[in-house]
Motif scaffolding. Structure first.
Motif, mmCIF file in Angstrom:
data_model
loop_
_atom_site.group_PDB
_atom_site.id
_atom_site.type_symbol
_atom_site.label_atom_id
_atom_site.label_comp_id
_atom_site.label_asym_id
_atom_site.label_seq_id
_atom_site.Cartn_x
_atom_site.Cartn_y
_atom_site.Cartn_z
ATOM 1 N N GLU A 115 0.788 -1.127 0.050
ATOM 2 C CA GLU A 115 -0.119 -0.166 0.237
ATOM 3 C C GLU A 115 0.885 1.134 -0.200
ATOM 4 N N ASP A 116 0.037 2.413 0.034
ATOM 5 C CA ASP A 116 0.949 3.838 -0.197
ATOM 6 C C ASP A 116 2.013 3.757 1.156
ATOM 7 N N PRO A 117 3.403 3.710 0.645
ATOM 8 C CA PRO A 117 4.456 3.806 1.658
ATOM 9 C C PRO A 117 4.507 5.105 2.695
ATOM 10 N N GLY B 196 2.253 -25.589 -8.303
ATOM 11 C CA GLY B 196 0.917 -25.115 -8.708
ATOM 12 C C GLY B 196 0.265 -24.395 -7.774
ATOM 13 N N HIS B 197 0.596 -24.020 -6.727
ATOM 14 C CA HIS B 197 -0.214 -22.913 -5.916
ATOM 15 C C HIS B 197 0.226 -21.628 -6.314
ATOM 16 N N ARG B 198 -0.339 -20.418 -5.953
ATOM 17 C CA ARG B 198 -0.122 -19.178 -6.149
ATOM 18 C C ARG B 198 -0.358 -18.357 -4.695
ATOM 19 N N LEU B 199 0.488 -17.458 -4.409
ATOM 20 C CA LEU B 199 0.494 -16.665 -3.150
ATOM 21 C C LEU B 199 0.281 -15.060 -3.367
ATOM 22 N N GLU B 200 -0.484 -14.536 -2.981
ATOM 23 C CA GLU B 200 -0.530 -13.221 -3.174
ATOM 24 C C GLU B 200 -0.301 -12.284 -1.804
ATOM 25 N N LEU B 201 0.708 -11.758 -1.797
ATOM 26 C CA LEU B 201 0.959 -10.843 -0.318
ATOM 27 C C LEU B 201 0.957 -9.340 -0.592
ATOM 28 N N THR B 202 0.368 -8.683 0.537
ATOM 29 C CA THR B 202 0.371 -7.281 0.305
ATOM 30 C C THR B 202 0.876 -6.432 1.519
ATOM 31 N N ILE B 203 1.814 -5.771 1.517
ATOM 32 C CA ILE B 203 2.374 -5.094 2.693
ATOM 33 C C ILE B 203 1.283 -3.966 2.974
ATOM 34 N N VAL B 204 0.692 -4.092 4.118
ATOM 35 C CA VAL B 204 -0.173 -2.941 4.610
ATOM 36 C C VAL B 204 0.529 -1.942 5.475
ATOM 37 N N ASP B 205 1.436 -2.230 6.268
ATOM 38 C CA ASP B 205 2.231 -1.478 7.135
ATOM 39 C C ASP B 205 3.409 -2.076 7.454
ATOM 40 N N ILE B 206 4.364 -1.099 7.681
ATOM 41 C CA ILE B 206 5.714 -1.750 8.314
ATOM 42 C C ILE B 206 6.411 -0.677 9.173
ATOM 43 N N PRO C 265 10.978 -4.415 15.089
ATOM 44 C CA PRO C 265 10.118 -4.592 13.704
ATOM 45 C C PRO C 265 8.813 -4.922 13.821
ATOM 46 N N ARG C 266 7.990 -4.496 12.888
ATOM 47 C CA ARG C 266 6.568 -4.954 12.906
ATOM 48 C C ARG C 266 5.935 -4.648 11.427
ATOM 49 N N MET C 267 5.196 -5.621 11.115
ATOM 50 C CA MET C 267 4.546 -5.571 9.770
ATOM 51 C C MET C 267 3.186 -6.086 9.854
ATOM 52 N N THR C 268 2.153 -5.641 9.072
ATOM 53 C CA THR C 268 0.861 -6.019 8.851
ATOM 54 C C THR C 268 0.813 -6.454 7.434
ATOM 55 N N LEU C 269 0.511 -7.569 7.121
ATOM 56 C CA LEU C 269 0.349 -8.120 5.690
ATOM 57 C C LEU C 269 -0.844 -8.861 5.551
ATOM 58 N N ARG C 270 -1.381 -8.697 4.293
ATOM 59 C CA ARG C 270 -2.521 -9.523 3.857
ATOM 60 C C ARG C 270 -2.152 -10.621 3.021
ATOM 61 N N PHE C 271 -2.504 -11.700 3.040
ATOM 62 C CA PHE C 271 -2.297 -12.789 2.200
ATOM 63 C C PHE C 271 -3.466 -13.588 1.692
ATOM 64 N N ARG C 272 -3.201 -14.248 0.214
ATOM 65 C CA ARG C 272 -4.061 -15.240 -0.325
ATOM 66 C C ARG C 272 -3.383 -16.169 -0.897
#
Length: 186
Positions: A48-50, A89-99, A125-132
């Motif tokens: 997301e927006d840094p 065969g699997h896919r992973l989508e990661l989104t860094i929300v905050d760091i 260190p801290r990070m919030t992320l979404r995954f699918r």
């Protein structure tokens, strides 16, 4: 004679403006800066927006936090490490929300330390992320949001002379992939 004195000043001004223009376009805070790694392989990483990241807002030196390519480097590391644990065969989508990177800038200590990141145990260190995670047919296997943190990051330091500026954040990502994500996706 007057033109000879103004020529160096004019040349210095043009060079300074050129340097500012070239560094502004590569800033992670620039409006046209990328918000994801280029598509490659089964793992995608976006952010997301840094400018809204805790790292930028509360680090003590927004300018120094925005310098360099650390966000892209960390995203590339996340992709590489996640690809190693992902089933074929699997896919992973990661989104860094905050760091918030380990350490903070403490410009009040001394004028010559305004650009030095001070590492203390109270700045983990801290990070919030979404995954699918998706299987080969595109069905969602797992998704969610995780808040990662490593409050014992200084106690868990493995190498005394490690010079990687992202070593604490990378270890936090490794821990998540090893424990939470790997078991959640199986």
């Amino acid at each position: 004679m007057n033109r000879l004195r103004t020529l160096p000043l004019l040349l210095a001004t043009v060079l300074a403006l050129g340097a500012c223009a070239s560094t502004g376009s590569t800033s992670m805070l620039a409006p046209d800066a990328p918000r994801a790694l280029p598509a490659a392989g089964p793992v995608s990483v976006a952010w997301e927006d840094p400018a809204q990241f805790t790292e930028m807002r509360f680090s003590g030196n927004r300018h120094a936090s925005a310098e360099g390519n650390w966000l892209n480097t960390l995203a590339t590391y996340m992709r590489t490490e996640a690809e190693e644990t992902l089933p074929t065969g699997h896919r992973l989508e990661l989104t860094i929300v905050d760091i918030q990177r380990a350490g903070r800038y403490e410009p009040w200590l001394a004028p010559n330390l305004q650009d030095a990141r001070i590492i203390r145990d109270m700045y983990p260190p801290r990070m919030t992320l979404r995954f699918r995670e998706l299987d080969s047919s595109g069905s969602v296997l797992a998704e969610g949001e995780r808040k990662l943190s490593d409050p014992a990051f200084l106690m868990n330091a493995s190498r005394f002379n490690d010079s990687d500026p992202l070593r604490y954040e990378k270890r936090m990502v490794d821990s998540w992939l090893r424990s939470d994500w790997r078991t959640a996706s199986r």
